[in-house]
Design an enzyme around this catalytic site. Structure first.
Site, PDB file in Angstrom:
ATOM      1  N   ASN A 120      32.928  45.312  36.082  1.00  0.00           N
ATOM      2  CA  ASN A 120      32.509  46.650  36.498  1.00  0.00           C
ATOM      3  C   ASN A 120      31.356  47.209  35.657  1.00  0.00           C
ATOM      4  OD1 ASN A 120      34.589  46.681  34.480  1.00  0.00           O
ATOM      5  ND2 ASN A 120      34.828  48.884  34.787  1.00  0.00           N
ATOM      6  N   GLY A 192      39.707  43.574  31.261  1.00  0.00           N
ATOM      7  CA  GLY A 192      39.988  43.286  32.661  1.00  0.00           C
ATOM      8  C   GLY A 192      41.309  43.875  33.098  1.00  0.00           C
ATOM      9  N   SER A 193      41.911  43.265  34.092  1.00  0.00           N
ATOM     10  CA  SER A 193      43.134  43.798  34.679  1.00  0.00           C
ATOM     11  C   SER A 193      44.353  43.507  33.821  1.00  0.00           C
ATOM     12  CB  SER A 193      43.343  43.180  36.076  1.00  0.00           C
ATOM     13  OG  SER A 193      43.709  41.812  35.963  1.00  0.00           O
ATOM     14  N   GLU A 214      41.749  44.962  26.548  1.00  0.00           N
ATOM     15  CA  GLU A 214      41.280  46.231  27.108  1.00  0.00           C
ATOM     16  C   GLU A 214      41.562  46.207  28.601  1.00  0.00           C
ATOM     17  OE1 GLU A 214      40.443  48.711  25.430  1.00  0.00           O
ATOM     18  OE2 GLU A 214      40.118  47.825  23.465  1.00  0.00           O
ATOM     19  N   CYS A 248      37.021  51.803  34.506  1.00  0.00           N
ATOM     20  CA  CYS A 248      38.429  51.705  34.097  1.00  0.00           C
ATOM     21  C   CYS A 248      38.995  53.032  33.610  1.00  0.00           C
ATOM     22  CB  CYS A 248      38.598  50.631  33.025  1.00  0.00           C
ATOM     23  SG  CYS A 248      37.599  50.896  31.550  1.00  0.00           S
ATOM     24  N   GLU A 338      45.918  50.715  40.257  1.00  0.00           N
ATOM     25  CA  GLU A 338      44.641  51.334  39.909  1.00  0.00           C
ATOM     26  C   GLU A 338      43.682  51.176  41.088  1.00  0.00           C
ATOM     27  OE1 GLU A 338      41.269  51.138  36.355  1.00  0.00           O
ATOM     28  OE2 GLU A 338      42.841  49.610  36.466  1.00  0.00           O
TER      29      GLU A 338
END
Length: 460
Positions: A120, A192-193, A214, A248, A338
């Site tokens: 992103n 990331g996820s 993160e 995020c 999310e």
């Protein structure tokens, strides 16, 4: 690979470990030189970076600089300003038990780091951790995100064209991620996820490799009844639709006091129009969704609600309009995971207690935002809700201060970085007690008969 073929990743890890063991990166002047070089090559390639991010996202040069380039330059500047001070061993006071002695904490680099970026903000989220790792004296193997392939390639060009692969190296875009995680690193930094983060954690556990994860989650935004509605609407719309909603720490859902809801809706619509015009699809400042997979995922969730603003989509250009949608159930598709797109669901609340109760039904979020001029309500949220970081009367802005740690808690992440926290993340704190050889107090040595009372007094 055949049975006799040695993995290129394994070879690269061994090369970097040999280079680290040469102690070249422990030299602070070396670190400073490399950080200055990184800043220079970023500046030289700035136009190509703009082009890559526009190609990946239709992202404007302004947003690219403000959310990617500018943050990198700030982080490099912070490291260059402070690295000599941070790299000096910290003196710690002596204790009665060890008197006389000198005590230090040595900032020790970990070694070979694997840094895995997120799509992103593909430039910033890949290279910002690298800056901290370089400043701390590590080598890095870098895995940019394949989804933002044009940015991946410009990162690869910048690193491979200017740095020895024994120090910094970008993995090939065809690298198998499962194979990448089978090897031993000295530190892994992943953005990331949450689901992929669990995979990273499992792989790291095999070697007891320390990690920073993160991640993300559903970051709530509360609008209280005592609030400046116009300011709240602008700042929430800005934070939500920055990077096309693919942030995020974007507000993921809105909890708004029922008494100000209608006024907020009007102010929010006006804010979106002032940002992107009456037709945001024609705006040069509104990015697109990264790929078809995410476009389909997002559009499938715009259902069973009242569209207040936006709602328009275009599959051919992966456009989703800045959208505000009123829902009345936590079972709605938009509340399951999310969102990571320009869709903001809104739920009415009757009190700040209602808002907190809803927030606590989800995992601890990466970010938390409250718009309120009521100090008691602000403090009630801060003291009862666990989250990574956030703002009062703003969104996203906490990321711009390198004096604040950025990271999650629980399901939204492990560890933090930015500024001094980046340096600390990639540094092992090595404790040293330097004793003199005289006097050598006999109290600690056996036999212990008759010494218990004395040691109780000494260690009291």
């Amino acid at each position: 690979m055949t049975a006799t073929t040695v993995s290129p990743i394994k070879i690269l890890i061994e090369k970097q470990r040999d280079f680290f063991e040469s102690n070249a990166t422990r030299d602070v002047d070396y670190r400073i030189k490399q950080l200055k070089k990184l800043k220079k090559v970023l500046q030289v390639n700035e136009q190509e970076i703009y082009t890559a991010l526009y190609t990946d996202f239709k992202k404007s040069a302004f947003e690219t600089y403000a959310t990617e380039m500018g943050l990198l330059y700030d982080e490099i500047g912070c490291m260059l300003k402070n690295i000599k001070k941070w790299a000096i061993p910290e003196v710690v006071k002596d204790t009665v038990v060890n008197f006389p002695s000198r005590n230090y904490i040595y900032p020790d680099p970990y070694g070979v780091c694997l840094v895995i970026g997120a799509w992103n903000y593909p430039l910033q989220l890949t290279l910002l951790p690298i800056v901290g790792a370089m400043a701390a004296g590590n080598t890095c193997i870098i895995k940019p995100p394949r989804a933002a392939i044009n940015t991946y390639r410009i990162i690869q060009k910048i690193i491979s064209g200017n740095f020895d692969e024994n120090y910094l190296a970008v993995l090939d875009e065809q690298t198998d991620n499962n194979e990448m995680l089978t090897y031993r690193y000295d530190y892994i930094f992943f953005t990331g996820s949450t689901e992929v983060g669990k995979t990273i954690a499992r792989a790291a556990a095999e070697f007891l490799t320390p990690t920073t994860l993160e991640l993300g989650g559903k970051s709530p935004c509360i609008v209280d009844k005592q609030v400046d509605i116009e300011v709240a609407a602008k700042r929430i719309a800005w934070g939500k639709f920055l990077n096309g909603g693919q942030t995020c720490v974007a507000p993921d859902y809105l909890l708004i006091h029922e008494s100000v809801k209608d006024k907020f809706y009007k102010a929010f619509e006006n804010a979106v129009t002032s940002f992107y015009g009456k037709n945001p699809q024609a705006s040069a400042d509104f990015p697109r969704i990264i790929n078809d997979k995410h476009f389909k995922r997002l559009t499938s969730m715009i259902t069973d609600g009242k569209i207040i603003v936006g709602g328009k989509t275009d599959a051919e250009t992966r456009y989703i309009a800045p959208t505000l949608i009123e829902i009345n159930s936590l079972e709605h598709p938009l509340m399951q995971d999310e969102i990571f797109g320009p869709i903001l669901p809104v739920i009415s609340i009757a009190s700040i207690e209602d808002a907190i109760r809803i927030v606590k039904q989800f995992e601890k979020p990466l970010a938390f935002y409250i718009f309120s001029n009521n100090y008691a309500h602000q403090q009630k949220c801060l003291n009862t809700v666990q989250f990574g970081g956030g703002c009062i009367n703003d969104t996203v802005a906490h990321l711009a201060n390198d004096g604040l740690p950025f990271g999650g808690v629980g399901g939204s992440g492990v560890g933090a970085y930015h500024g001094k926290y980046s340096f600390d993340t990639f540094t092992h704190k090595k404790a040293i007690c330097h004793k003199v050889t005289w006097p050598d107090v006999p109290l600690r040595y056996p036999p212990y008969n008759g010494k218990l009372g004395i040691v109780k007094q000494v260690m009291k």
